[in-house]
Design a protein around this motif. Structure first.
Motif, PDB file in Angstrom:
ATOM      1  N   PHE A  82       0.830  -1.201   0.000  1.00  0.00           N
ATOM      2  CA  PHE A  82       0.000   0.000   0.000  1.00  0.00           C
ATOM      3  C   PHE A  82       0.866   1.252   0.000  1.00  0.00           C
ATOM      4  CE2 PHE A  82      -2.759   2.995   2.578  1.00  0.00           C
ATOM      5  CZ  PHE A  82      -3.608   3.303   1.526  1.00  0.00           C
ATOM      6  N   THR A  83       1.924   1.237   0.803  1.00  0.00           N
ATOM      7  CA  THR A  83       2.840   2.383   0.870  1.00  0.00           C
ATOM      8  C   THR A  83       3.517   2.613  -0.475  1.00  0.00           C
ATOM      9  OG1 THR A  83       3.270   1.925   3.212  1.00  0.00           O
ATOM     10  CG2 THR A  83       4.838   3.343   2.070  1.00  0.00           C
ATOM     11  N   LYS A  84       3.976   1.546  -1.117  1.00  0.00           N
ATOM     12  CA  LYS A  84       4.623   1.661  -2.423  1.00  0.00           C
ATOM     13  C   LYS A  84       3.649   2.165  -3.478  1.00  0.00           C
ATOM     14  CE  LYS A  84       8.170  -1.863  -1.665  1.00  0.00           C
ATOM     15  NZ  LYS A  84       8.681  -3.204  -2.041  1.00  0.00           N
ATOM     16  N   THR A  85       2.404   1.748  -3.373  1.00  0.00           N
ATOM     17  CA  THR A  85       1.398   2.207  -4.338  1.00  0.00           C
ATOM     18  C   THR A  85       1.215   3.724  -4.253  1.00  0.00           C
ATOM     19  OG1 THR A  85       0.212   0.092  -4.233  1.00  0.00           O
ATOM     20  CG2 THR A  85      -1.022   1.993  -5.050  1.00  0.00           C
ATOM     21  N   LEU A  86       1.268   4.265  -3.046  1.00  0.00           N
ATOM     22  CA  LEU A  86       1.068   5.703  -2.871  1.00  0.00           C
ATOM     23  C   LEU A  86       2.277   6.520  -3.312  1.00  0.00           C
ATOM     24  CD1 LEU A  86      -0.732   5.803   0.598  1.00  0.00           C
ATOM     25  CD2 LEU A  86      -1.711   5.643  -1.696  1.00  0.00           C
ATOM     26  N   ASN A  87       3.410   5.869  -3.511  1.00  0.00           N
ATOM     27  CA  ASN A  87       4.629   6.590  -3.880  1.00  0.00           C
ATOM     28  C   ASN A  87       4.933   6.567  -5.374  1.00  0.00           C
ATOM     29  OD1 ASN A  87       5.206   7.343  -1.254  1.00  0.00           O
ATOM     30  ND2 ASN A  87       6.351   5.472  -0.823  1.00  0.00           N
ATOM     31  N   ILE A  88       4.038   5.990  -6.165  1.00  0.00           N
ATOM     32  CA  ILE A  88       4.308   5.936  -7.607  1.00  0.00           C
ATOM     33  C   ILE A  88       3.961   7.267  -8.258  1.00  0.00           C
ATOM     34  CG2 ILE A  88       3.847   3.471  -7.698  1.00  0.00           C
ATOM     35  CD1 ILE A  88       1.186   4.104  -9.019  1.00  0.00           C
ATOM     36  N   GLN A  89       4.475   7.462  -9.449  1.00  0.00           N
ATOM     37  CA  GLN A  89       4.302   8.732 -10.182  1.00  0.00           C
ATOM     38  C   GLN A  89       3.395   8.568 -11.397  1.00  0.00           C
ATOM     39  OE1 GLN A  89       5.499  11.614  -9.016  1.00  0.00           O
ATOM     40  NE2 GLN A  89       6.320  10.450  -7.265  1.00  0.00           N
ATOM     41  N   GLY A  90       2.398   7.715 -11.295  1.00  0.00           N
ATOM     42  CA  GLY A  90       1.463   7.556 -12.402  1.00  0.00           C
ATOM     43  C   GLY A  90       1.996   6.580 -13.435  1.00  0.00           C
ATOM     44  N   GLY A  91       1.161   6.213 -14.392  1.00  0.00           N
ATOM     45  CA  GLY A  91       1.588   5.333 -15.468  1.00  0.00           C
ATOM     46  C   GLY A  91       1.515   3.863 -15.095  1.00  0.00           C
ATOM     47  N   GLU A  92       1.971   3.537 -13.881  1.00  0.00           N
ATOM     48  CA  GLU A  92       1.994   2.147 -13.444  1.00  0.00           C
ATOM     49  C   GLU A  92       0.844   1.843 -12.480  1.00  0.00           C
ATOM     50  OE1 GLU A  92       5.747   1.962 -11.546  1.00  0.00           O
ATOM     51  OE2 GLU A  92       6.851   1.564 -13.406  1.00  0.00           O
ATOM     52  N   LEU A  93      -0.115   2.711 -12.422  1.00  0.00           N
ATOM     53  CA  LEU A  93      -1.152   2.602 -11.402  1.00  0.00           C
ATOM     54  C   LEU A  93      -1.956   1.303 -11.521  1.00  0.00           C
ATOM     55  CD1 LEU A  93      -2.301   3.930  -8.978  1.00  0.00           C
ATOM     56  CD2 LEU A  93      -3.840   5.239 -10.425  1.00  0.00           C
ATOM     57  N   GLN A  94      -2.277   0.905 -12.746  1.00  0.00           N
ATOM     58  CA  GLN A  94      -3.062  -0.322 -12.918  1.00  0.00           C
ATOM     59  C   GLN A  94      -2.310  -1.528 -12.368  1.00  0.00           C
ATOM     60  OE1 GLN A  94      -6.327  -0.749 -14.271  1.00  0.00           O
ATOM     61  NE2 GLN A  94      -5.986  -2.736 -13.299  1.00  0.00           N
TER      62      GLN A  94
ATOM     63  N   THR B  51      -3.366   6.305   9.134  1.00  0.00           N
ATOM     64  CA  THR B  51      -4.424   5.518   9.773  1.00  0.00           C
ATOM     65  C   THR B  51      -4.234   4.031   9.527  1.00  0.00           C
ATOM     66  OG1 THR B  51      -5.991   7.343   9.509  1.00  0.00           O
ATOM     67  CG2 THR B  51      -6.911   5.158   9.909  1.00  0.00           C
ATOM     68  N   VAL B  52      -3.935   3.689   8.273  1.00  0.00           N
ATOM     69  CA  VAL B  52      -3.727   2.284   7.923  1.00  0.00           C
ATOM     70  C   VAL B  52      -2.524   1.722   8.669  1.00  0.00           C
ATOM     71  CG1 VAL B  52      -3.173   0.679   6.057  1.00  0.00           C
ATOM     72  CG2 VAL B  52      -4.802   2.535   5.662  1.00  0.00           C
ATOM     73  N   GLU B  53      -1.454   2.499   8.718  1.00  0.00           N
ATOM     74  CA  GLU B  53      -0.255   2.052   9.439  1.00  0.00           C
ATOM     75  C   GLU B  53      -0.575   1.801  10.909  1.00  0.00           C
ATOM     76  OE1 GLU B  53       3.624   3.999   7.247  1.00  0.00           O
ATOM     77  OE2 GLU B  53       2.399   5.284   8.532  1.00  0.00           O
ATOM     78  N   GLY B  54      -1.349   2.709  11.495  1.00  0.00           N
ATOM     79  CA  GLY B  54      -1.684   2.577  12.913  1.00  0.00           C
ATOM     80  C   GLY B  54      -2.519   1.342  13.203  1.00  0.00           C
ATOM     81  N   THR B  55      -3.519   1.082  12.362  1.00  0.00           N
ATOM     82  CA  THR B  55      -4.380  -0.078  12.593  1.00  0.00           C
ATOM     83  C   THR B  55      -3.622  -1.378  12.384  1.00  0.00           C
ATOM     84  OG1 THR B  55      -5.175   0.098  10.299  1.00  0.00           O
ATOM     85  CG2 THR B  55      -6.526   1.102  12.013  1.00  0.00           C
ATOM     86  N   ILE B  56      -2.772  -1.443  11.380  1.00  0.00           N
ATOM     87  CA  ILE B  56      -2.004  -2.667  11.133  1.00  0.00           C
ATOM     88  C   ILE B  56      -0.951  -2.856  12.217  1.00  0.00           C
ATOM     89  CG2 ILE B  56      -0.342  -3.774   9.574  1.00  0.00           C
ATOM     90  CD1 ILE B  56      -1.966  -2.861   7.235  1.00  0.00           C
ATOM     91  N   ASP B  57      -0.305  -1.773  12.644  1.00  0.00           N
ATOM     92  CA  ASP B  57       0.667  -1.880  13.737  1.00  0.00           C
ATOM     93  C   ASP B  57       0.004  -2.407  15.007  1.00  0.00           C
ATOM     94  OD1 ASP B  57       2.747  -1.011  12.198  1.00  0.00           O
ATOM     95  OD2 ASP B  57       2.695   1.071  12.915  1.00  0.00           O
TER      96      ASP B  57
END
Length: 229
Positions: free
Chosen positions: A75-87, A198-204
């Protein structure tokens, strides 16, 4: 040929459904009893099955912990992409969610198995206390039963606490996976970044409880195996 009136049929339907549920319950109970009897003939007593199921539940929780860590990383890696590879990133995150759901279900199933065999063990142990002719030995066995029940109560409480946190985490992951699916663009990524904390907190928090439950399982297994040595 006599035909039941609709009104009489509706009066009988709840009774039929109730009888059906009772038969299903008795059949399931009978199958479970037959299973334990068969396993005992093969040399596997309820105590052995209980320890085995606790080990399996512990391992399932360990697998779930690693899987949720992997899902958070994805999820973290998905948020750090610069478009194009989103799918491609969406597909990978969705796969992580699906695997997390499978791991969570495995934990639920293992905990249910632990509860089933422990109930059977404690019921049998309690009933067999009446068979003692020696009062001193009966008291010692009763004390051991009480101690084992207390250890088991701590174990199942820890397992249930961790289990209860899995569904909220899965719900959050599913929400974000669906949002990406419906909004495959940079704006979707930007809006999701605020959710990362929020996601990090709940998973932690989930991982912390899983670790505590795993430690309780290790302690319980060690105690049971020590007593059996």
């Amino acid at each position: 040929m006599h035909v039941q009136s609709p009104r009489r049929f509706h009066r009988l339907l709840p009774l039929a459904l109730t009888c059906g549920l009772v038969l299903i319950t008795l059949t399931a109970s009978g199958c479970q009893t037959a299973y334990y009897e068969t396993m005992e003939k093969l040399g596997y007593h309820k105590r052995d099955l209980m320890v085995s199921d606790v080990k399996k539940a512990r391992d399932a929780q360990q697998d779930a912990k690693e899987q949720f860590k992997s899902a958070l990383d994805r999820f973290t890696k998905t948020l750090n992409i610069q478009g194009g590879e989103l799918q491609d990133k969406y597909d990978a995150l969705n796969e992580e969610y699906q695997q997390s759901e499978k791991r969570a279900q495995a934990v639920r199933d293992r905990i249910a198995s632990v509860e089933n065999v422990s109930d059977a063990l404690f019921d049998e142990w309690t009933a067999e206390l009446k068979q003692y002719s020696n009062a001193t030995l009966r008291q010692k066995s009763q004390k051991q039963l009480t101690q084992t029940r207390s250890q088991y109560a701590q174990l199942i409480k820890a397992m249930k606490r961790a289990e209860a946190k899995m569904d909220p985490v899965l719900a959050k992951l599913k929400d974000h996976v669906l949002f990406l699916k419906h909004n495959l663009n940079a704006q979707a990524i930007a809006s999701l970044k605020s959710e990362l904390v929020t996601v990090e907190g709940t998973i932690d928090s989930l991982i912390k409880d899983l670790n505590a439950s795993i430690q309780e399982a290790d302690s319980f297994i060690s105690s049971m195996e020590k007593d059996n040595a």
